[in-house]
Design an enzyme around this catalytic site. Structure first.
Site, PDB file in Angstrom:
ATOM      1  N   TYR A   1       2.000   4.823   1.611  1.00  0.00           N
ATOM      2  CA  TYR A   1       1.935   5.367   2.969  1.00  0.00           C
ATOM      3  C   TYR A   1       0.658   6.180   3.120  1.00  0.00           C
ATOM      4  CZ  TYR A   1       6.949   4.268   3.070  1.00  0.00           C
ATOM      5  OH  TYR A   1       8.170   3.630   3.021  1.00  0.00           O
TER       6      TYR A   1
ATOM      7  N   HIS B   1      10.350  -9.250   4.818  1.00  0.00           N
ATOM      8  CA  HIS B   1       9.995  -7.854   4.564  1.00  0.00           C
ATOM      9  C   HIS B   1      10.888  -6.935   5.410  1.00  0.00           C
ATOM     10  CE1 HIS B   1       7.480  -4.203   4.484  1.00  0.00           C
ATOM     11  NE2 HIS B   1       6.948  -4.713   3.388  1.00  0.00           N
TER      12      HIS B   1
ATOM     13  N   PHE C   1       7.664   2.371  -1.081  1.00  0.00           N
ATOM     14  CA  PHE C   1       8.656   2.529  -0.021  1.00  0.00           C
ATOM     15  C   PHE C   1       9.265   3.930   0.051  1.00  0.00           C
ATOM     16  CE2 PHE C   1       8.774  -2.099  -0.821  1.00  0.00           C
ATOM     17  CZ  PHE C   1       8.463  -2.554   0.454  1.00  0.00           C
TER      18      PHE C   1
ATOM     19  N   ASP D   1       0.841  -1.198   0.000  1.00  0.00           N
ATOM     20  CA  ASP D   1       0.000   0.000   0.000  1.00  0.00           C
ATOM     21  C   ASP D   1       0.876   1.248   0.000  1.00  0.00           C
ATOM     22  OD1 ASP D   1      -2.514  -1.068   0.037  1.00  0.00           O
ATOM     23  OD2 ASP D   1      -3.054  -0.342   2.018  1.00  0.00           O
TER      24      ASP D   1
END
Length: 220
Positions: A67, A187, A78, A65
């Site tokens: 932010y 992750h 990211f 998703d």
């Protein structure tokens, strides 16, 4: 929803934009932007493509998703805008780059510099409501992203796919590993980074593969 995307990517993906699922998604997105606070800004929804020409594509990094905090998301997975505090996952990504290359931690978490070198930074879901993570999931974005990955896999060669975490690794079946490199690890989230992300050597491995296939290295 306005499809603000460069011609090279549009030529590759234009068949998606007329499919029923995407037309429904467009209606949903238009309504969300008119009634809610949604990130990123509309003009940045497709920034991942517009910042990374298809003829220079070298690496694909898949997030989940955008932010959902004000001023963070700008269309690259990211990444955050200049002068924004680093989210924890991004800090761990840059920490791993520093560990591999001893290059220090940059002052900015804006990864446009990676995109311009051929790194496609896409999220499975391209938009989100403010302070509501996951709020635009299961509206059609995931279908679009899956088809983007399949198209890249079939239409290009020798691209590095970095799949971090269980969510991204579900995309492995969409990639032809006989013609691309698939790198997998935990992750970069603080909840899992120490379970295999930190120390994964992905950035060096990617550049080694690119070099072996006649492509220039990424300056991470």
């Amino acid at each position: 929803m306005k499809i603000d995307i460069t011609k090279d990517w549009n030529d590759l993906l234009k068949s998606e934009f007329t499919k029923d699922y995407f037309l429904q998604l467009s209606k949903f997105i238009e309504n969300e932007y008119s009634t809610q606070t949604v990130f990123p800004e509309q003009e940045n929804i497709f920034s991942a493509f517009n910042s990374c020409p298809i003829n220079n594509l070298k690496v694909v990094i898949i997030g989940q998703d955008p932010y959902h905090g004000k001023g963070q998301a700008h269309g690259l997975s990211f990444s955050v805008k200049d002068d924004m505090k680093f989210p924890p996952s991004l800090r761990n990504i840059l920490k791993e780059v520093d560990a591999e290359y001893n290059c220090g931690i940059p002052k900015s978490g804006n990864l446009t510099r990676w995109a311009e070198q051929g790194v496609l930074l896409i999220n499975a879901t391209f938009t989100v409501r403010e302070k509501q993570p996951g709020s635009h999931q299961k509206q059609g974005w995931e279908t679009f992203t899956d088809n983007v990955i399949k198209t890249i896999s079939s239409e290009t060669n020798n691209v590095v796919f970095m799949l971090w975490g269980a969510f991204a690794q579900k995309k492995e079946s969409l990639i032809d590993a006989s013609k691309h490199l698939v790198l997998k690890s935990a992750h970069p989230s603080p909840f899992s980074a120490h379970k295999g992300f930190l120390g994964n050597n992905h950035f060096v491995d990617a550049n080694n593969y690119l070099g072996m296939n006649g492509k220039g290295a990424i300056v991470w």
